[in-house]
Design a protein around this motif. Structure first.
Motif, PDB file in Angstrom:
ATOM      1  N   CYS A  31     -11.371  14.083  14.415  1.00 26.48           N
ATOM      2  CA  CYS A  31     -11.726  12.897  14.800  1.00 26.48           C
ATOM      3  C   CYS A  31     -10.593  12.082  14.549  1.00 26.48           C
ATOM      4  O   CYS A  31     -10.110  11.937  13.327  1.00 26.48           O
ATOM      5  CB  CYS A  31     -12.817  12.284  13.906  1.00 26.48           C
ATOM      6  SG  CYS A  31     -14.476  13.236  13.889  1.00 26.48           S
ATOM      7  N   PRO A  33      -8.184   8.430  15.658  1.00 29.99           N
ATOM      8  CA  PRO A  33      -8.154   6.874  15.047  1.00 29.99           C
ATOM      9  C   PRO A  33      -9.158   5.998  16.182  1.00 29.99           C
ATOM     10  O   PRO A  33      -9.254   6.332  17.356  1.00 29.99           O
ATOM     11  CB  PRO A  33      -7.082   6.471  15.224  1.00 29.99           C
ATOM     12  CG  PRO A  33      -6.086   7.200  16.534  1.00 29.99           C
ATOM     13  CD  PRO A  33      -6.890   8.628  16.256  1.00 29.99           C
ATOM     14  N   THR A  34      -9.693   5.118  15.587  1.00 27.05           N
ATOM     15  CA  THR A  34     -10.212   4.060  16.454  1.00 27.05           C
ATOM     16  C   THR A  34      -9.118   3.047  16.806  1.00 27.05           C
ATOM     17  O   THR A  34      -8.669   2.404  15.768  1.00 27.05           O
ATOM     18  CB  THR A  34     -11.634   3.309  15.571  1.00 27.05           C
ATOM     19  OG1 THR A  34     -12.450   4.304  15.059  1.00 27.05           O
ATOM     20  CG2 THR A  34     -12.313   2.396  16.801  1.00 27.05           C
ATOM     21  N   ASN A  43      -5.412   6.770   7.169  1.00 24.88           N
ATOM     22  CA  ASN A  43      -5.511   7.358   8.456  1.00 24.88           C
ATOM     23  C   ASN A  43      -4.225   8.611   8.263  1.00 24.88           C
ATOM     24  O   ASN A  43      -4.560   9.544   8.643  1.00 24.88           O
ATOM     25  CB  ASN A  43      -5.329   6.612   9.732  1.00 24.88           C
ATOM     26  CG  ASN A  43      -6.406   5.481   9.566  1.00 24.88           C
ATOM     27  OD1 ASN A  43      -6.174   4.297  10.023  1.00 24.88           O
ATOM     28  ND2 ASN A  43      -7.656   5.812   9.494  1.00 24.88           N
ATOM     29  N   GLY A 243     -11.816  12.679   7.941  1.00 24.52           N
ATOM     30  CA  GLY A 243     -11.991  12.147   6.476  1.00 24.52           C
ATOM     31  C   GLY A 243     -13.471  12.287   6.100  1.00 24.52           C
ATOM     32  O   GLY A 243     -14.446  12.385   6.788  1.00 24.52           O
ATOM     33  N   ASP A 245     -15.036  10.263   4.625  1.00 26.71           N
ATOM     34  CA  ASP A 245     -15.876   9.191   4.859  1.00 26.71           C
ATOM     35  C   ASP A 245     -16.850   9.371   6.098  1.00 26.71           C
ATOM     36  O   ASP A 245     -17.798   8.583   6.595  1.00 26.71           O
ATOM     37  CB  ASP A 245     -15.277   7.896   4.981  1.00 26.71           C
ATOM     38  CG  ASP A 245     -14.024   7.892   6.040  1.00 26.71           C
ATOM     39  OD1 ASP A 245     -13.574   8.978   6.181  1.00 26.71           O
ATOM     40  OD2 ASP A 245     -13.875   7.001   6.383  1.00 26.71           O
ATOM     41  N   LEU A 246     -16.525  10.254   6.984  1.00 26.67           N
ATOM     42  CA  LEU A 246     -17.154  10.412   8.196  1.00 26.67           C
ATOM     43  C   LEU A 246     -18.309  11.488   8.038  1.00 26.67           C
ATOM     44  O   LEU A 246     -18.998  11.652   9.021  1.00 26.67           O
ATOM     45  CB  LEU A 246     -16.138  11.126   9.048  1.00 26.67           C
ATOM     46  CG  LEU A 246     -15.083  10.093   9.734  1.00 26.67           C
ATOM     47  CD1 LEU A 246     -14.401  10.657  10.762  1.00 26.67           C
ATOM     48  CD2 LEU A 246     -15.653   8.883  10.150  1.00 26.67           C
ATOM     49  N   ASN A 274      -9.859  13.947   1.623  1.00 30.23           N
ATOM     50  CA  ASN A 274     -10.287  13.017   0.523  1.00 30.23           C
ATOM     51  C   ASN A 274      -9.706  11.693   0.755  1.00 30.23           C
ATOM     52  O   ASN A 274      -8.592  11.526   1.766  1.00 30.23           O
ATOM     53  CB  ASN A 274     -10.178  13.497  -0.783  1.00 30.23           C
ATOM     54  CG  ASN A 274     -11.151  12.834  -1.645  1.00 30.23           C
ATOM     55  OD1 ASN A 274     -11.649  11.721  -1.418  1.00 30.23           O
ATOM     56  ND2 ASN A 274     -11.838  13.713  -2.667  1.00 30.23           N
TER      57      ASN A 274
HETATM   58  P1  AMP Z   1     -10.882   5.602  11.990  1.00 32.24           P
HETATM   59  O1  AMP Z   1      -9.469   4.819  12.674  1.00 32.24           O
HETATM   60  O2  AMP Z   1     -11.278   4.598  10.955  1.00 32.24           O
HETATM   61  O3  AMP Z   1     -11.857   5.886  12.774  1.00 32.24           O
HETATM   62  O4  AMP Z   1     -10.526   6.633  11.145  1.00 32.24           O
HETATM   63  C1  AMP Z   1      -9.589   7.864  11.658  1.00 32.24           C
HETATM   64  C2  AMP Z   1      -9.498   9.082  10.451  1.00 32.24           C
HETATM   65  O5  AMP Z   1      -9.055   8.518   9.373  1.00 32.24           O
HETATM   66  C3  AMP Z   1     -10.763   9.437  10.192  1.00 32.24           C
HETATM   67  O6  AMP Z   1     -10.747  10.855  10.220  1.00 32.24           O
HETATM   68  C4  AMP Z   1     -10.934   8.999   8.646  1.00 32.24           C
HETATM   69  O7  AMP Z   1     -11.878   9.512   8.021  1.00 32.24           O
HETATM   70  C5  AMP Z   1      -9.662   8.821   8.318  1.00 32.24           C
HETATM   71  N1  AMP Z   1      -9.751   7.799   6.956  1.00 32.24           N
HETATM   72  C6  AMP Z   1      -9.707   6.543   7.260  1.00 32.24           C
HETATM   73  N2  AMP Z   1      -9.903   5.849   6.040  1.00 32.24           N
HETATM   74  C7  AMP Z   1      -9.340   6.664   5.182  1.00 32.24           C
HETATM   75  C8  AMP Z   1      -8.720   6.753   3.839  1.00 32.24           C
HETATM   76  N3  AMP Z   1      -8.664   5.495   3.019  1.00 32.24           N
HETATM   77  N4  AMP Z   1      -7.968   7.818   3.309  1.00 32.24           N
HETATM   78  C9  AMP Z   1      -8.142   8.966   4.114  1.00 32.24           C
HETATM   79  N5  AMP Z   1      -8.585   8.960   5.290  1.00 32.24           N
HETATM   80  C10 AMP Z   1      -9.148   8.007   5.882  1.00 32.24           C
END
Ligand code: AMP
Ligand code: ZN
Length: 496
Positions: A31, A33-34, A43, A243, A245-246, A274
């Protein structure tokens, strides 16, 4: 083909021997980035981790198709507004202009950290037709229903049949309340709180919307990954990452959608990285406990005593296992800077060393061979970079002893030396993806590192239409005898 590789599968919660679905080939989806704001260090940590995993699979000889998406629609704010269009309004840009700007900046950051590009980088807005087709298929199979122009995934019905909803994240459906805020406004349209929207009817003010059989609307955030992973990798593929969190709701819902559509789970192995912490606490913008990559490089932050080069930061990241939290502190970065410098010095020294041939199988030879093989075993053990790095430092000590004459070439065989050289170089440059640059390296390469950093800052200024900063950097460098040239491939520099 090697199969001594084991990976920790979040789905089974244990380490499993890695056996790809198709001999010799690996399909991996991560996955991405947004792209509504600058990429943050968390990220970066996740993408660097998967870059090392990708590189190690290549090292093992697999033909890898690595797909990492770009999310440019469907990720909503608490108020139900699309994150991309909300930010675009703020910056007075077209949504797609904003997406381009932050995608470019993301790519720049990935290149600063010396990561390899994925094989395919699909965008959610480029796959609307496929997403609508998947909604239709899920409905045809009876796992989704329409209400007032929106379509919801029927989690209860799905669970009755497959008994698997919540398995990845370890949640029970009865306890589930929809934690996703994507469709908070429309809770009363759902049959059960854990149901989630796969198509959402757009309000009049909503900008990013498309025609569909149900309404003018937009896809739910989880749908894009279900669609794009299987479009490029097949109904089932080897690795799905992201990550941790997903895990919920995103990955749980992805699995439900894919199974609801095709009857089979999309990925064989689920790998989760993590989170990144700073000074022991979650890195978070809301309480000021955050630092951007550029602030870290320049040292312009109260959280660090000085700037650290991208490779030092990357070295620091490799010191934690991808499944452990990583705690960013100034002390740890200072130690990483010393370690990185020592590593690069040893790599350069080794490069110049030649074994005269023959040599003996002494105890030192046996020990060295065991250390070299140990590094491969560490990476085979669920990509354990901190242990492999510790092993690399055993080799650094050995190289330094050889250089100082404390160990002689005659104490080791030619073959062992050859293996040391090739493994060391492969690990440092090809697998860990480190490179020689500024920050603790005291040679000419540091100039390149500094200029590259200035080019990056200038690119950022240009993206922000901050022409005075971008001109200042170009003109001051010119005064110092360094000319920047902007071309199709990016900006290069030369001494004049
Ligand atoms: P996002 O841009 O928020 O959709 O995240 C992009 C990727 O970065 C995803 O795989 C998330 O799980 C990961 N991610 C977001 N925040 C963190 C963090 N603090 N530490 C590690 N990975 C993260
Ligand atoms: Zn995803």
């Amino acid at each position: 083909m090697e199969n001594s590789l084991t990976v920790y599968n979040s789905k089974s919660r244990k380490k499993e021997v890695f056996e790809p679905i198709h001999e010799g080939r690996v399909g991996m989806y991560v996955c991405g980035p947004t792209v509504y704001s600058e990429v943050h260090l968390g990220n970066v940590r996740t993408f660097v981790s998967f870059d090392v995993i990708y590189r190690y699979l290549l090292y093992l000889g697999y033909k890898v198709r690595y797909v990492r998406n770009i999310t440019d629609v469907g990720h909503l704010t608490d108020r139900g507004e699309d994150k991309v269009s909300a930010r675009a309004k703020l910056e007075q840009l077209e949504p797609m202009e904003l997406v381009q700007k932050y995608s470019n900046m993301f790519h720049e950051m990935m290149s600063i950290f010396n990561t390899k590009s994925p094989s395919v980088e699909p965008r959610a807005t480029g796959h609307l037709i496929e997403q609508i087709e998947m909604v239709k298929d899920i409905m045809k199979n009876g796992y989704a229903y329409e209400k007032n122009g929106s379509v919801y995934f029927d989690t209860l019905k799905f669970n009755d049949n497959y008994k698997s909803y919540g398995k990845l994240s370890g949640r029970k459906i009865d306890e589930l309340f929809s934690e996703t805020r994507d469709d908070l406004k429309n809770q009363d349209e759902k049959k059960h709180p854990s149901d989630f929207a796969i198509w959402m009817k757009a309000s009049d003010e909503h900008i990013m919307k498309w025609n569909s059989p149900w309404s003018v609307g937009f896809p739910g955030w989880h749908l894009e990954c279900s669609v794009m992973s299987t479009k490029y990798l097949g109904k089932t593929f080897d690795i799905h990452g992201g990550g941790n969190d997903l895990k919920f709701p995103h990955h749980e819902n992805e699995i439900a959608q894919n199974v609801g559509c095709t009857g089979v789970e999309p990925a064989k192995y689920w790998l989760h990285t993590n989170m990144l912490l700073m000074n022991g606490k979650k890195m978070s913008k809301s309480d000021g406990n955050t630092i951007s990559p550029y602030e870290l490089f320049s040292g312009d932050s109260p959280h660090v005593s000085k700037g650290y080069s991208p490779m030092v930061v990357k070295f620091f990241m490799l010191q934690s296992h991808y499944r452990s939290t990583m705690d960013l502190t100034d002390n740890a970065l200072q130690a990483a800077e010393k370690g990185y410098s020592k590593l690069m010095d040893a790599a350069k020294a080794l490069d110049k060393m030649e074994h005269p041939g023959k040599g003996n199988d002494t105890d030192a030879n046996k020990k060295l061979l065991a250390s070299v093989n140990g590094i491969i075993a560490d990476m085979d053990d669920d990509f354990n970079t901190p242990k492999a790095l510790a092993g690399i430092f055993e080799l650094v000590n050995f190289i330094n002893k050889l250089k100082a004459g404390h160990i002689r070439y005659s104490d080791i065989t030619f073959d062992t030396f050859d293996k040391l050289k090739s493994t060391f170089i492969k690990f440092v440059y090809d697998i860990f993806g480190l490179k020689d640059e500024a920050g603790g390296v005291k040679d000419n390469n540091s100039i390149d590192g500094v200029v590259q950093l200035l080019i990056t800052i200038r690119n950022e200024a240009r993206a922000n239409k901050d022409w005075s900063t971008s001109d200042l950097i170009r003109d001051k460098l010119m005064e110092l005898g360094i000319q920047l040239k902007d071309g199709k491939e990016g900006t290069s520099w030369s001494k004049i």
